[in-house]
Write an enzyme that holds these catalytic residues in place. Structure first.
Site, PDB file in Angstrom:
ATOM      1  N   GLY A 188      -3.812  -3.556  -1.650  1.00 20.51           N
ATOM      2  CA  GLY A 188      -4.912  -4.122  -2.431  1.00 20.51           C
ATOM      3  C   GLY A 188      -6.274  -3.721  -1.901  1.00 20.51           C
ATOM      4  CE  LYS A 189      -8.323  -6.516   2.461  1.00 16.22           C
ATOM      5  NZ  LYS A 189      -7.225  -7.352   1.945  1.00 16.22           N
ATOM      6  CB  VAL A 190     -11.032   0.507  -1.034  1.00 23.65           C
ATOM      7  CG1 VAL A 190     -11.381   1.897  -1.563  1.00 23.65           C
ATOM      8  CG2 VAL A 190     -11.765  -0.559  -1.846  1.00 23.65           C
TER       9      VAL A 190
END
Length: 378
Positions: A188-190
């Site tokens: 979910g993080k970039v």
């Protein structure tokens, strides 16, 4: 990204990247891990340092581990206080408790984009040793101003930039302005690898102690008269480091895609009654981690919960976000209330974005938000 183009960009040669990762993983699994050290972990650290322009990157097992490691590398522990954003998640505060220190919650400004510096100044005591700003939703506020205040009071700065990969302020990357910046690699993080984290620092002493702390104090750091302590198993697994390296190589495209996604929702919802677009990445160096809007409807928190039930994932409705100072588990550390943080959380629609959200899905989110806002009767 051109000013008028809000279409989500597909990752370049995504199939080719996946094939390369699978091939590398097969080679990695075909041989026994080298007990002498982590090949991909060490390479990831070199590449992160080079990409962000800092002297050291230290890979660890999670963003929480990065924060805990950073605090202990600064010798913060029992008897110390750490001033931390109330506008944050519990994962940002737990490492302070793990370190044996006391979190002191600082309110945000009325917009939620920065700290309330008057509240911060009131809460600095002789026991305070560090400031821990949390860049929730990827927005870093004004780290330079924070750094000046920290210098005035003799405090270290540990930036929680877990959601702010790629965000910039004054030309500087979030997480590279304080003594140490902490990041997450969770899905979910970039930039992600499924799970993991890392910290960035220009200080040789912090990097040396962090590398020891993450691996049961092996090799032991020079303590200069300080008592030895027990470390942790916070090492990043080799397969996860390999995946992180592959995604780091295409980080600029992944970051541009996230900004495109946030801009697209902003464009689609700009004229929706009761949904005031808070900001868009094109206006400043924000990475667009979530789409953000202020809900100007009756009972905005209930509206966000309603959207979650209608299939629009968001911080309040899906994950029950409340300010950290209101968490029951952190009640022993809460003294004065932080009213701005409570108000900001309750009226903010923060739509969760991932690399898998294509244009069709985002258009569906926008359609649902617009329809439900027009029909909303709490």
């Amino acid at each position: 990204m051109t000013p008028g183009d809000t279409r989500p960009a597909a990752p370049p040669d995504a199939a080719g990247v996946e094939e390369a990762v699978v091939a590398d993983l097969a080679r990695l699994l075909a041989r026994m891990p080298d007990p002498a050290g982590s090949v991909h972990g060490a390479a990831l650290e070199r590449e992160l340092a080079a990409t962000t322009g800092v002297r050291h990157a230290v890979a660890v097992s999670s963003g929480t581990a990065a924060l805990h490691t950073a605090l202990r590398a600064l010798h913060i522990g029992p008897g110390d206080e750490v001033l931390v954003s109330a506008l944050s998640v519990i994962m940002s505060v737990a490492p302070i408790v793990h370190a044996g220190a006391r979190p002191v919650f600082v309110d945000c400004d009325p917009t939620g984009t920065d700290l309330d510096y008057n509240d911060l100044a009131r809460k600095v005591t002789p026991s305070a040793k560090a400031l821990l700003p949390v860049y929730l939703w990827g927005r870093p506020g004004d780290p330079a101003r924070l750094a000046r205040m920290a210098m005035d009071h003799g405090l270290a700065v540990v930036e929680d930039a877990c959601q702010a990969q790629g965000s910039r302020v004054g030309g500087r990357l979030a997480g590279t302005i304080g003594d140490v910046g902490c990041f997450s690699l969770k899905d979910g993080k970039v930039l992600s690898s499924g799970e993991g984290g890392y910290l960035l620092t220009d200080r040789d002493d912090i990097a040396q102690r962090a590398r020891s702390f993450r691996s049961h104090q092996q090799p032991s750091p020079p303590e200069n008269g300080r008592p030895a302590e027990v470390g942790y198993n916070y090492r990043l697994a080799e397969p996860l480091a390999l995946i992180a390296r592959a995604n780091l190589a295409r980080f600029h495209t992944l970051a541009a895609r996230r900004r495109h996604q946030s801009c697209l929702l902003a464009e689609l919802l700009t004229s929706t009654p009761g949904i005031d677009v808070t900001d868009v990445p094109a206006r400043r160096g924000w990475n667009g981690y979530n789409f953000l809007a202020t809900v100007a409807l009756d009972e905005p928190r209930a509206f966000c919960e309603h959207l979650a039930r209608r299939g629009v994932p968001n911080s309040v409705g899906t994950f029950g976000l409340i300010p950290a100072d209101q968490r029951p588990a952190l009640a022993p550390f809460t003294t004065a209330p932080c009213p701005h943080a409570a108000a900001v959380v309750d009226r903010t629609l923060a739509v969760v974005l991932t690399d898998h959200d294509d244009e069709q899905r985002l258009a569906g989110y926008a359609q649902t938000i617009s329809r439900e806002a027009r029909q909303w009767r709490p």
